[in-house]
Design a protein around this motif. Sequence first.
Motif, PDB file in Angstrom:
ATOM      1  N   GLU A  68       0.810  -1.218   0.000  1.00  0.00           N
ATOM      2  CA  GLU A  68       0.000   0.000   0.000  1.00  0.00           C
ATOM      3  C   GLU A  68       0.845   1.271   0.000  1.00  0.00           C
ATOM      4  O   GLU A  68       0.312   2.346  -0.192  1.00  0.00           O
ATOM      5  CB  GLU A  68      -0.916   0.026   1.232  1.00  0.00           C
ATOM      6  N   ASP A  90      -4.021   1.174  -4.060  1.00  0.00           N
ATOM      7  CA  ASP A  90      -4.522   2.332  -3.337  1.00  0.00           C
ATOM      8  C   ASP A  90      -5.106   1.902  -1.998  1.00  0.00           C
ATOM      9  O   ASP A  90      -5.927   0.986  -1.937  1.00  0.00           O
ATOM     10  CB  ASP A  90      -5.598   3.040  -4.162  1.00  0.00           C
ATOM     11  N   SER A  92      -7.348   3.229   0.009  1.00  0.00           N
ATOM     12  CA  SER A  92      -8.808   3.330   0.121  1.00  0.00           C
ATOM     13  C   SER A  92      -9.494   2.226  -0.664  1.00  0.00           C
ATOM     14  O   SER A  92     -10.515   1.677  -0.231  1.00  0.00           O
ATOM     15  CB  SER A  92      -9.270   4.702  -0.383  1.00  0.00           C
ATOM     16  N   ARG A  93      -8.940   1.869  -1.819  1.00  0.00           N
ATOM     17  CA  ARG A  93      -9.524   0.782  -2.617  1.00  0.00           C
ATOM     18  C   ARG A  93      -9.394  -0.551  -1.876  1.00  0.00           C
ATOM     19  O   ARG A  93     -10.330  -1.360  -1.863  1.00  0.00           O
ATOM     20  CB  ARG A  93      -8.821   0.731  -3.971  1.00  0.00           C
ATOM     21  N   CYS A 315      -6.388  12.328 -12.038  1.00  0.00           N
ATOM     22  CA  CYS A 315      -5.252  11.998 -11.171  1.00  0.00           C
ATOM     23  C   CYS A 315      -4.811  13.212 -10.370  1.00  0.00           C
ATOM     24  O   CYS A 315      -4.468  13.088  -9.187  1.00  0.00           O
ATOM     25  CB  CYS A 315      -4.102  11.467 -12.011  1.00  0.00           C
ATOM     26  N   GLY A 317      -6.658  15.699  -9.440  1.00  0.00           N
ATOM     27  CA  GLY A 317      -7.698  16.213  -8.557  1.00  0.00           C
ATOM     28  C   GLY A 317      -8.422  17.431  -9.071  1.00  0.00           C
ATOM     29  O   GLY A 317      -9.169  18.067  -8.310  1.00  0.00           O
ATOM     30  N   ARG A 334     -12.697  16.453  -6.158  1.00  0.00           N
ATOM     31  CA  ARG A 334     -12.113  15.131  -5.916  1.00  0.00           C
ATOM     32  C   ARG A 334     -11.301  15.148  -4.625  1.00  0.00           C
ATOM     33  O   ARG A 334     -10.455  16.012  -4.421  1.00  0.00           O
ATOM     34  CB  ARG A 334     -11.227  14.749  -7.107  1.00  0.00           C
ATOM     35  N   TRP A 335     -11.596  14.181  -3.763  1.00  0.00           N
ATOM     36  CA  TRP A 335     -10.918  14.105  -2.465  1.00  0.00           C
ATOM     37  C   TRP A 335      -9.684  13.201  -2.512  1.00  0.00           C
ATOM     38  O   TRP A 335      -8.673  13.471  -1.870  1.00  0.00           O
ATOM     39  CB  TRP A 335     -11.892  13.594  -1.400  1.00  0.00           C
ATOM     40  N   GLN A 336      -9.773  12.098  -3.246  1.00  0.00           N
ATOM     41  CA  GLN A 336      -8.676  11.144  -3.282  1.00  0.00           C
ATOM     42  C   GLN A 336      -7.669  11.556  -4.355  1.00  0.00           C
ATOM     43  O   GLN A 336      -7.744  11.150  -5.508  1.00  0.00           O
ATOM     44  CB  GLN A 336      -9.211   9.731  -3.561  1.00  0.00           C
ATOM     45  N   CYS A 337      -6.734  12.410  -3.979  1.00  0.00           N
ATOM     46  CA  CYS A 337      -5.710  12.867  -4.904  1.00  0.00           C
ATOM     47  C   CYS A 337      -4.580  13.483  -4.086  1.00  0.00           C
ATOM     48  O   CYS A 337      -4.694  13.656  -2.873  1.00  0.00           O
ATOM     49  CB  CYS A 337      -6.270  13.890  -5.893  1.00  0.00           C
ATOM     50  N   SER A 338      -3.505  13.819  -4.782  1.00  0.00           N
ATOM     51  CA  SER A 338      -2.392  14.514  -4.134  1.00  0.00           C
ATOM     52  C   SER A 338      -2.779  15.976  -3.933  1.00  0.00           C
ATOM     53  O   SER A 338      -3.016  16.711  -4.898  1.00  0.00           O
ATOM     54  CB  SER A 338      -1.126  14.416  -4.995  1.00  0.00           C
ATOM     55  N   LYS A 339      -2.880  16.389  -2.688  1.00  0.00           N
ATOM     56  CA  LYS A 339      -3.283  17.774  -2.403  1.00  0.00           C
ATOM     57  C   LYS A 339      -2.248  18.764  -2.922  1.00  0.00           C
ATOM     58  O   LYS A 339      -2.594  19.853  -3.379  1.00  0.00           O
ATOM     59  CB  LYS A 339      -3.475  17.952  -0.889  1.00  0.00           C
TER      60      LYS A 339
END
Length: 446
Positions: A68, A90, A92-93, A315, A317, A334-339
């Motif tokens: 992970e 991932d 979360s997945r 990808c 976000g 999109r929440w699941q991404c590189s901030k």
Amino acid sequence: MTDLKEHAKSFAAYIGLDWADKKHNWTMQTADGKRSRGELIHTPEAIDAWAAELAQRFGGRPVAITLEQARGALIATLSKYGHLHLFIVDPSRLNYYRKSVSPSGAKSDLVDGDLILDFQLKHPELVRYLAPDTVETRSLQFLTEQRRAVVNQHTRQVQILTHWLKQVFPQILAWFDDVSTPLVGDLLKRWPDLVKLKKARPETLLQFLHDHNCRSAERNQQRLNELRTAVAATHDSALWKTANLMIATTIEMLATLRTSIEQFNDQIQEVYEIHPDRFLMESLPGAGKALEPRLIAAMGTDRDRFRSAGDMACCFGIAPVTESSGNSRWVHWRWQCSKFIRQTFHEWGACTVRKEGRARDHYERQRAKGKSHHAAVRSVAFKWIRILYRCWRDRVPYSEQRYLEALARAAGKGKPAVNPAESSVSLPAVQWKTCGGFSKPTKLSS
């Protein structure tokens, strides 16, 4: 983006590795379908012995390891072994997959190793192969991200300093616009409170301000006048003891962080100047020296990483997410991404709308539709990603003229639009009729 299914290799074994801080649990399945479990102590010596054992057991054939962690101590150690091919799932997945096979929520390190192995075998298209980028690109990735982390620490210390100055020495906040500068730090070191500052001679203060490049005679005189009538905010000795210590600490930390930021800037510029994709980023409007290295770090050099501009926008976000069920429909960011990467493109989009042009026009249209400032900026960034993707994929610098010609070809296949008011050709009138609730043309009359 390469996944396990596309990475067609004859792996001698598949390993699901559940990483932790001091030890890792793994589950391995060999080509004959047999499974085994084990524990790996997180030391370079233990990992080296484990990798050598795998190489000897399978004759140097490749081994697929899925975990992970996309970046960290374990990845850094395992990536130096050529026969170990690393794949990333991932978190979360995998969490949703865990809930699907164990609705009770039961979890353990040993079971997680089995779970990761099952996931990589049953869903190889959802597992990403970790292909290290070039040294220059990875250097920019590390440097730009850690520079932002240092800048965030600097911001935090400024907030702490402001908090304590408001309580014991609020005049500093009125006299100086930025309390993070060496000017304020040196002043507070020399005169840590208002009582000591009022004892200083005006000539001494003026010389101090001049030495720190405060040349405005009017502004300096205003500060001296306000100093004469200034009153201490508090006489609480208990509060002053803590305030003096906190102010002195934050001043020292701010000085260190300023030096670190300058060193990061120098290192980033040094690597950026030798990067082969620099010419692409230099052609982008609004990027500048601060964002160009960050854009390279986000894009990378692997042209097969993204299948389309849409994949890139998701990808990073920038592309929104739509959730719909029945009569309900919800569009959110999109929440699941590189901030950090999302912030990079958001800042770039915000820079491009400051000047007149197509980006500014698009931003104003979004605002006219009732969109918030940040939603409109993300929409601009979404447009820029489509342009950047094509330039990056084809290794062609951005050209405004080329972009306008491409728009013309897409709209009219290269033919200029005809203005009916200027055309001498009269268009035929169209007569319509309704059939089954739909309208369709029935006759053309000149």
